[in-house]
Scaffold this active site. Sequence first.
Site, PDB file in Angstrom:
ATOM      1  CD  GLU A 276      -2.207  -1.161   2.714  1.00  0.00           C
ATOM      2  OE1 GLU A 276      -1.991  -0.549   3.705  1.00  0.00           O
ATOM      3  OE2 GLU A 276      -3.305  -2.033   2.997  1.00  0.00           O
ATOM      4  N   GLY A 278       2.092   4.971  -0.493  1.00  0.00           N
ATOM      5  CA  GLY A 278       1.342   6.282  -0.858  1.00  0.00           C
ATOM      6  C   GLY A 278       2.642   7.303  -0.969  1.00  0.00           C
ATOM      7  NE  ARG A 279       6.280   9.844   3.425  1.00  0.00           N
ATOM      8  CZ  ARG A 279       5.655  10.608   4.584  1.00  0.00           C
ATOM      9  NH1 ARG A 279       6.054  11.891   4.249  1.00  0.00           N
ATOM     10  NH2 ARG A 279       5.197  10.297   5.490  1.00  0.00           N
ATOM     11  CB  CYS A 345      -2.408  35.275  12.636  1.00  0.00           C
ATOM     12  SG  CYS A 345      -2.903  36.403  11.294  1.00  0.00           S
TER      13      CYS A 345
HETATM   14  C1  LIG Z   1      -0.675   5.851   5.644  1.00  0.00           C
HETATM   15  C2  LIG Z   1      -0.890   4.391   5.063  1.00  0.00           C
HETATM   16  C3  LIG Z   1      -0.240   3.744   4.223  1.00  0.00           C
HETATM   17  C4  LIG Z   1       0.764   4.610   3.173  1.00  0.00           C
HETATM   18  O1  LIG Z   1       1.890   4.890   3.859  1.00  0.00           O
HETATM   19  P1  LIG Z   1       3.046   5.618   3.013  1.00  0.00           P
HETATM   20  O2  LIG Z   1       3.974   6.069   3.872  1.00  0.00           O
HETATM   21  O3  LIG Z   1       2.249   7.032   2.495  1.00  0.00           O
HETATM   22  O4  LIG Z   1       3.587   4.780   2.267  1.00  0.00           O
HETATM   23  C5  LIG Z   1      -0.474   2.618   3.889  1.00  0.00           C
HETATM   24  N1  LIG Z   1      -1.147   1.778   4.571  1.00  0.00           N
HETATM   25  C6  LIG Z   1      -2.003   2.315   5.695  1.00  0.00           C
HETATM   26  C7  LIG Z   1      -2.886   1.409   6.437  1.00  0.00           C
HETATM   27  C8  LIG Z   1      -1.753   3.505   6.049  1.00  0.00           C
HETATM   28  O5  LIG Z   1      -2.371   3.737   6.882  1.00  0.00           O
END
Ligand SMILES: *Cc1c(COP(=O)(O)O)cnc(C)c1O
Length: 416
Positions: A276, A278-279, A345
């Site tokens: 999974e 993301g980043r 601010c």
């Molecule tokens: C945030 C998250 C990810 C992704 O993490 P990254 O560091 O962005 O790769 C994957 N799985 C779960 C369950 C998450 O909460």
Amino acid sequence: MSIQSFGYRDNVFCCNRTPLTDLAEKVGTPCYVYSGDAIVDNYRAYSRTLENLDHEIHYSVKANSTLGVLSLLTREGAGFDVVSGGELFRVISSGGDPKKVVFSGVGKTPSEIEYALKCGVKMFNCESEPEAHALALTAQKLNKRPDIGFRVNPDINAETHPYIATGMHEHKFGIPIREAEQIYKRFASNDHLNLVGVSCHIGSQIFDSGPFLETLDTITTLVERLKKIDIPISCLDLGGGLAVAYRDSETTPSIEKFLGQLTEKLRGENLHLILEPGRSIVGPAGVLLTRVLYRKRSDAKEFIIVDAAMNDLIRPSLYDSYHEIVPLIRSGRPKIIADIVGPICETGDFLARRREIEDSKPGEVLAVCTAGAYGFALASNYNARPRPPEVLVQNSNFKIIRERESYADLIRGESL
Ligand SMILES: *Cc1c(COP(=O)(O)O)cnc(C)c1O
């Protein structure tokens, strides 16, 4: 430069070799710019590395949930990991298939569970027994039997920022590894749940594959123990978490290298692997453009006041995180040490502190690098600031994939 798809040509900062100066004038600032080519490249690095394993890549929607980004990944064949009903709605709105969605998250509400069941998501990653009971109840009512896994908390230190570490026993996530076997036993023969998976996610911005491999060992040991008591597990979800380089001086292992040992260990195992990320897919593929409003000196301290603020990009304020900040046009002026701050601010409203940067003049544009992940996704309207537009660059064309918010947007749904 480690900043993917972004770099200088003839002293002008470019995305995919297209100067961003034009774009900044046409779209205005602040604005997010993403390289579609970089996003696709990063996704393909995962699928290439895993091609000899039975696998699926479920992009973690929370990193960047803009429809134009999701639809790029859908076209690449990606699945998605969502942590709310709203994220599931976004995936579907972008043309994504709910059957390729994994639903994670520690506090799924009854209405989110019902929505996800009706959409027919691929799998629920449950984070507690009460949640699994709630899911079973709704599944019974709707006459469904969803595939589920439990998110296991392996009690492993991912050695990252405390706010983004998730895999230690004091964190709220998952079921404790020590109790996992008992909990699986209790749900193995549930009439309304089909227990097929084990999942985990130990944190984000992980540089070293060590904790990842340790987690894999912990989880595969659990899978073997479950097999012995006739609970067959077919699906292993190892979450996301690969680090990206936020500083030019940082090096991160390539996706191929990070996953090399993992794929070795899993070869021959009869398991369906889910990741999974993301980043690592969107982070390096985005920048935030911001215009210098004013220069100011207070005693010996220099300030560069810009039109982007913590409501646009909260990572520096929230995690004290570092983003490279570069001028769109290199002027060759001497460098100064300055705080780069926004108009909000709050003293905590800064993009960088004590930063060495080429002196900049009002009207000039800066690029805040590696802002594609957890950037716009965390943006707010604080100080009644409309959120910035998002622009996707592919080949040498750019397309606005989200309009800048208007003042009218700010008050939508409100009444006197
Ligand atoms: C945030 C998250 C990810 C992704 O993490 P990254 O560091 O962005 O790769 C994957 N799985 C779960 C369950 C998450 O909460």
